[in-house]
Scaffold this active site. Structure first.
Site: not given
Ligand code: CP
Ligand code: NVA
Length: 308
Positions: A107, A134, A137, A225, A266, A294
């Site tokens: 990530r 992502h 997700q 989101d 998400c 997930r």
């Molecule tokens: N939805 C998601 O990726 O959550 P986290 O940021 O908690 O991993």
């Molecule tokens: N759009 C959000 C998703 C988090 C899972 C971010 O990137 O922070």
């Protein structure tokens, strides 16, 4: 060797295979506690590195638990604790890690970090979120939709709010799984034209509609989101909130969609901002199924990557 970098970069048959395997593996675990191992142990003898340069709850826990259920081991690494965060190149990090582990999930911020990791690693790399997409997700989201309502192909998905990284992966999925998508949000936060074009080129109807009430007419699925993503500056928060407030998903907006429309997010959510608690906790919401899935979807993604 199969990386899992993005939904539009993965073969549609492989994507369908991943969804099918997620379902099979979920069914096989019915009633078992999370700590109980799967009957099959396809990751026995495998070490998986989980690298986080941004915070995470779901991605971190679901990958870790998923690997353990399949008999493998994990190593949680934070970018700032590694030499990666202190000047060592991504290419060198990728080559070093490949000597120790069998699979890398990362990530990160810029997509170029993920790409460079994949270019130089000699083991598969999985995208656990970048500023731009992502994919894990949305694999879980497709799985969740289909569990509740059957095939997602031909359905109308409406994205409300910021055309961000999660929205991008929905556009990639529209192209690959054959659903239509309407984006409703302010012009300044439109999704990337490249991704809109990609889904249109695949024959999907992708609409941009500024009026949220018009946008959700006939919707099978409504998705929201956060208004401020992890890569957005905190100084932009007030401006973004002002632009996005008209796009809040609330009971009134949901009432304009199909009566059996589902709601997804998400998570993490900011209750009473992008979505009301009434919708999040209401009968159309499947947010915690998404979170659970997930785990199952990523287990299948890891098996695809490792071909086990
Ligand atoms: N939805 C998601 O990726 O959550 P986290 O940021 O908690 O991993
Ligand atoms: N759009 C959000 C998703 C988090 C899972 C971010 O990137 O922070």
């Amino acid at each position: 060797m199969n990386h899992f970098l993005d939904i539009h970069k993965t073969d549609p048959d492989a994507l369908r295979g991943i969804i099918d395997q997620s379902r099979t593996m979920k069914d096989a675990r019915q009633g078992r506690p999370a700590a109980a191992p799967d009957d099959e142990q396809p990751l026995a003898g495998h070490m998986v590195a989980l690298i986080f340069e941004k915070p995470s709850t779901r991605t971190r826990v679901s990958f870790d638990v998923g690997v353990r259920q399949m008999g493998g081991q994990t190593m949680l690494l934070s970018g700032s604790d590694m030499q990666l965060g202190h000047g060592e190149t991504i290419a060198d990090t990728a080559r070093v890690l490949s000597r120790y582990v069998d699979l890398i999930m990362i990530r990160t911020f810029d997509e170029s970090v993920l790409e460079e990791m994949a270019d130089y690693a000699t083991v598969p790399v999985i995208n656990g979120l970048t500023d731009r997409s992502h994919p894990c997700q949305i694999m879980a989201d497709v799985m969740t939709y289909e569990e509740h309502r059957g095939a997602i192909a031909g359905k109308k998905v409406v994205w409300c709010g910021d055309g961000n990284n999660v929205c991008a992966s929905f556009l990639h999925a529209a192209a690959q799984f054959g659903f239509d998508l309407t984006f409703t949000g302010p012009m300044q936060l439109d999704p990337e034209p490249e991704f809109v074009g990609l889904a249109r080129k695949a024959g999907r109807t992708i609409n941009i509609e500024r009026d949220p009430v018009k946008a959700v007419q006939g919707a099978d699925l409504i998705v929201a989101d956060t208004w401020v993503s992890m890569h957005d500056s905190q100084s932009s928060k007030e401006r973004r909130h002002n632009m996005l407030r008209p796009y809040q998903v609330n009971a009134e907006l949901m009432a304009h969609a199909k009566p059996d429309a589902l709601f997804m997010h998400c998570l993490p959510a900011h209750r009473e901002e992008e979505v009301t608690s009434e919708v999040m906790d209401g009968p159309q919401s499947v947010i915690f199924d998404e979170a659970e899935n997930r785990l199952h979807a990523q287990k299948a993604i890891m098996r695809y990557c490792l071909d086990v």
